[in-house]
Design an enzyme around this catalytic site. Structure first.
Site, PDB file in Angstrom:
ATOM      1  N   CYS A 138      48.757  34.851  40.115  1.00  0.00           N
ATOM      2  CA  CYS A 138      50.114  34.391  40.416  1.00  0.00           C
ATOM      3  C   CYS A 138      50.760  33.955  39.101  1.00  0.00           C
ATOM      4  CB  CYS A 138      50.197  33.223  41.380  1.00  0.00           C
ATOM      5  SG  CYS A 138      49.599  33.595  43.016  1.00  0.00           S
ATOM      6  N   ARG A 174      50.248  39.183  36.522  1.00  0.00           N
ATOM      7  CA  ARG A 174      49.459  38.108  37.130  1.00  0.00           C
ATOM      8  C   ARG A 174      49.403  38.227  38.660  1.00  0.00           C
ATOM      9  NH1 ARG A 174      48.422  34.004  33.493  1.00  0.00           N
ATOM     10  NH2 ARG A 174      47.760  32.732  35.239  1.00  0.00           N
ATOM     11  N   TRP A 192      49.904  36.802  43.876  1.00  0.00           N
ATOM     12  CA  TRP A 192      48.680  37.536  44.186  1.00  0.00           C
ATOM     13  C   TRP A 192      48.067  36.778  45.352  1.00  0.00           C
ATOM     14  CZ3 TRP A 192      43.358  36.650  44.335  1.00  0.00           C
ATOM     15  CH2 TRP A 192      42.553  37.801  44.378  1.00  0.00           C
ATOM     16  N   ASN A 195      50.474  28.057  41.585  1.00  0.00           N
ATOM     17  CA  ASN A 195      49.452  29.022  41.208  1.00  0.00           C
ATOM     18  C   ASN A 195      48.108  28.335  41.342  1.00  0.00           C
ATOM     19  OD1 ASN A 195      47.839  30.969  39.971  1.00  0.00           O
ATOM     20  ND2 ASN A 195      48.349  30.272  37.904  1.00  0.00           N
ATOM     21  N   GLY A 196      47.205  28.900  42.130  1.00  0.00           N
ATOM     22  CA  GLY A 196      45.894  28.282  42.318  1.00  0.00           C
ATOM     23  C   GLY A 196      45.581  28.166  43.792  1.00  0.00           C
ATOM     24  N   GLU A 247      31.297  50.274  32.188  1.00  0.00           N
ATOM     25  CA  GLU A 247      32.710  50.002  31.904  1.00  0.00           C
ATOM     26  C   GLU A 247      33.576  51.210  32.305  1.00  0.00           C
ATOM     27  OE1 GLU A 247      34.803  47.862  31.318  1.00  0.00           O
ATOM     28  OE2 GLU A 247      36.473  48.878  30.357  1.00  0.00           O
ATOM     29  N   GLU A 298      39.390  51.089  38.942  1.00  0.00           N
ATOM     30  CA  GLU A 298      40.504  50.141  39.115  1.00  0.00           C
ATOM     31  C   GLU A 298      41.871  50.812  39.012  1.00  0.00           C
ATOM     32  OE1 GLU A 298      40.871  46.843  36.331  1.00  0.00           O
ATOM     33  OE2 GLU A 298      40.190  48.096  34.683  1.00  0.00           O
ATOM     34  N   HIS A 301      15.268  57.538  39.714  1.00  0.00           N
ATOM     35  CA  HIS A 301      14.685  56.487  40.561  1.00  0.00           C
ATOM     36  C   HIS A 301      15.563  56.216  41.782  1.00  0.00           C
ATOM     37  CE1 HIS A 301      11.655  55.799  37.536  1.00  0.00           C
ATOM     38  NE2 HIS A 301      12.624  55.824  36.630  1.00  0.00           N
ATOM     39  N   LYS A 338      45.919  40.484  36.482  1.00  0.00           N
ATOM     40  CA  LYS A 338      45.391  40.521  35.119  1.00  0.00           C
ATOM     41  C   LYS A 338      44.420  39.379  34.827  1.00  0.00           C
ATOM     42  CE  LYS A 338      45.176  41.964  30.846  1.00  0.00           C
ATOM     43  NZ  LYS A 338      44.200  43.045  30.647  1.00  0.00           N
TER      44      LYS A 338
HETATM   45  O1  M6R Z   1      40.650  37.801  30.800  1.00  0.00           O
HETATM   46  P1  M6R Z   1      39.206  38.158  30.912  1.00  0.00           P
HETATM   47  O2  M6R Z   1      38.720  39.000  29.799  1.00  0.00           O
HETATM   48  O3  M6R Z   1      38.324  36.938  31.096  1.00  0.00           O
HETATM   49  O4  M6R Z   1      39.099  38.990  32.245  1.00  0.00           O
HETATM   50  C1  M6R Z   1      37.868  39.414  32.742  1.00  0.00           C
HETATM   51  C2  M6R Z   1      38.028  40.491  33.793  1.00  0.00           C
HETATM   52  O5  M6R Z   1      38.784  40.000  34.859  1.00  0.00           O
HETATM   53  C3  M6R Z   1      38.706  41.742  33.239  1.00  0.00           C
HETATM   54  O6  M6R Z   1      38.020  42.249  32.147  1.00  0.00           O
HETATM   55  C4  M6R Z   1      38.800  42.826  34.323  1.00  0.00           C
HETATM   56  O7  M6R Z   1      37.533  43.274  34.651  1.00  0.00           O
HETATM   57  C5  M6R Z   1      39.692  43.975  33.852  1.00  0.00           C
HETATM   58  N1  M6R Z   1      40.765  44.170  34.766  1.00  0.00           N
HETATM   59  C6  M6R Z   1      39.020  45.276  33.784  1.00  0.00           C
HETATM   60  O8  M6R Z   1      39.846  46.235  33.202  1.00  0.00           O
END
Ligand code: M6R
Length: 591
Positions: free
Chosen positions: A2, A28, A73, A99-100, A469, A476, A492, A586
């Site tokens: 948010c 956000r 969000w 927010n929270g 990754e 995503e 395996h 984000k």
């Molecule tokens: O801001 P941060 O690096 O702590 O965020 C961690 C994850 O939320 C972030 O890397 C997330 O996995 C990404 N959206 C992936 O692309």
């Protein structure tokens, strides 16, 4: 998650200003939006589902010098207009964005209902103006009522609030970030993140947890939320530029940020040698080093485990921040915990940091967002200097994190200069590699595989975390089911997933494990997989080959770049917005 943004000051277009600023916080949360403008004719509130980017800021240009806004969000309550913020008490005199999560909201709601309050939404937030209203029965001072109300809340929150009869904006922070922007000309801005007001001022003051701020647009007062004691704040000038936070010529932030990596990696490497050596010594001398992060940052930590093993012959422990709680049993005051985070606000990472501190261990934060909570609260910090990362999918922050960690591994082996040289060469090679022909080649591969339901990625050594990754990136933004595996693990179990034509990507380098991963590729090819190699050398095991330069110990950094480009095109070709994938935000500031 948010985004919240408020303004009070000399300008009479506060509504328009907060809507425009909020568009810069859309990363956000983008389920719904809402704005409240305090005008001479009363408070005007508009809110709806959908993205704030689609809202016309000019609709809010009417005379008003205090406004608050929110981009959501959803956590508590579905994505509906009623659940969108701002929320008010019954007569609309108290207006709040939040927010929270107020964890004890159900209990508070019951108490309020018993006192006759009625509610219009399913959110935890809606109880806030009602609790403030109750507090106003014992004080006519709005700020004091907000302060008293906050003593009732459990959980994490950043709150902006105003009352229809006063001209002050009140903000409180417990766990969710809030930053004040200070402009001598315009007044005061309060937002969850700096991009909201960056075009108006680069002078900021940070609220810490358990603090409150009250401003009428002419002056500002920071106090302790509980005691009311004044908390003087320094004014800090931020270094990020407005241009860095804009899309420029690119269709999406994700593509812009992928393309920026030649520069962002070089900036990450451009650190003070002495500082890197001090960190390398701290790792060498610590009684146990833990690397902790979430999502993509966690994959950077996993890659670093290989960097430290291969380059520095030193063992480190790697944990996802959400799992770190259990590791406190191993922590000692002599342990070192390295937290890695782009935003510096991720709730699980913050929790890990606090657990480490409670055990007396030292915390080194490797972050991108200067002034973020993790950056301000860690014992030692290292900024990766990637510049603002706006796309939800993390790209340049990942390679910046890996570059810094690889450089530290080289410093541990007394070869800092070699490490820096390798990384700067890698950045230059990435620059050459990302030419239009290369990008077109990856786009045509995306075209070929975009209709598949599953994509698998394999790697070995530092390419194994990059396989994980790769899966995150593809999932995503394109919503294709993707999974990464260690090549050796295939037989395996996971090899049973391979069907005729399933796209399988192999990440390889020119190193001691190349033959192994090629053997794994042959194994899946013989089960009908469509094999795609991302590697410095072609091999008959690959049906498709995406060439990458041989980057030695930096191969993981090199190999993830084509995957980022591929993920981007998979998203675009499937009609998705790669900057704002569904269900995500984000920075994950809730647990
Ligand atoms: O801001 P941060 O690096 O702590 O965020 C961690 C994850 O939320 C972030 O890397 C997330 O996995 C990404 N959206 C992936 O692309």
């Amino acid at each position: 998650m948010c985004g919240i943004f408020g303004y009070v000051g000399k300008r009479s277009d506060a509504g328009k200003l907060v809507v425009e600023g909020l568009k810069n916080l859309e990363y956000r949360g983008y389920d719904s939006w809402g704005v409240a403008c305090k005008t001479t004719k009363g408070t005007i509130i508009k809110k709806d589902t959908g993205k704030i980017s689609a809202v016309n800021a000019d609709d809010f240009a009417h005379g008003c010098s205090l406004a608050i806004a929110h981009t959501r969000w959803a956590t508590h309550g579905g994505v509906t207009a009623a659940n969108s913020h701002p929320h008010t008490n019954a007569d609309g005199s108290i207006v709040v964005v939040h927010n929270g999560i107020i964890e004890n909201y159900q209990e508070l709601r019951k108490e309020l209902v018993a006192k006759g309050h009625t509610f219009l939404s399913e959110t935890d937030t809606e109880i806030i103006p009602h609790v403030i209203e109750e507090e106003m029965k014992t004080t006519s001072d709005f700020a004091s009522a907000v302060r008293n109300a906050c003593t009732k809340f459990e959980g994490r929150y950043g709150i902006l609030a105003f009352h229809k009869t006063s001209d002050i904006l009140v903000a409180t922070r417990t766990g969710s970030p809030l930053i004040v922007g200070v402009s001598k000309e315009d007044g005061y801005f309060i937002a969850s993140d700096i991009p909201a007001f960056m075009e108006h001022t680069k002078v900021v003051q940070y609220l810490d947890d358990g603090e409150m701020v009250v401003t009428d647009g002419k002056s500002i007062l920071f106090t302790d939320l509980i005691t009311g004691e004044e908390k003087p704040k320094r004014e800090i000038e931020i270094t990020w530029s407005v241009e860095q936070a804009q899309k420029g010529e690119y269709a999406h932030f994700m593509l812009k940020e992928i393309m920026e990596q030649k520069d962002s990696i070089a900036r990450a490497v451009n650190q003070d040698d002495e500082q890197i050596r001090v960190i390398a010594d701290a790792i060498a001398n610590a009684s146990g080093t833990f690397l902790v992060g979430c999502g993509t940052a966690h994959k950077a930590c996993m890659a670093a485990e290989y960097f430290f093993s291969v380059v520095a012959e030193h063992h480190v422990n790697v944990t996802s921040a959400g799992e770190f709680k259990v590791h406190h049993h191993f922590l000692k005051p002599e342990s070192l915990v390295i937290v890695v985070s782009q935003s510096g606000e991720t709730a699980d990472v913050l929790e890990a940091m606090n657990i480490a501190k409670a055990k007396g261990s030292k915390v080194l934060a490797i972050v991108n967002s200067e002034g973020s909570t993790i950056h301000r609260e860690a014992d030692y910090t290292l900024l990766i200097n990637a510049g603002p990362e706006r796309a939800v999918a993390s790209t340049k922050a990942l390679t910046g994190q890996m570059a810094v960690l690889l450089m530290i591994a080289y410093a541990m082996n007394d070869k800092l200069h070699d490490g820096k040289t390798l990384l700067l060469e890698t950045a230059a090679q990435i620059n050459d590699m990302l030419n239009p022909r290369y990008v077109n080649h990856i786009e045509s591969l995306a075209d070929k595989i975009q209709t598949h339901e599953n994509i698998y990625i394999i790697g070995k050594s530092w390419n194994f975390p990059m396989a994980l990754e790769s899966a995150i990136k593809i999932q995503e933004v394109s919503y294709i089911h993707a999974e990464g595996f260690a090549g050796g693990e295939l037989k395996h179990g996971p090899i049973a997933l391979i069907e005729e034509g399933t796209p399988c990507i192999t990440l390889a380098g020119n190193d001691e494990v190349t033959q192994d991963i090629i053997s794994n590729t042959i194994e899946i090819k013989s089960r009908g997989a469509m094999t795609i190699g991302i590697a410095p050398e072609n091999n008959e095991a690959y049906e498709e080959w995406i060439k990458v330069p041989d980057a030695g110990a930096a191969q993981a950094i090199m190999n993830i770049i084509p995957i980022q480009v591929l993920s981007y095109f998979l998203a675009v070709k499937r009609g998705m917005d790669p900057d704002m994938p569904r269900n995500l935000a984000k920075s994950v500031t809730v647990k």
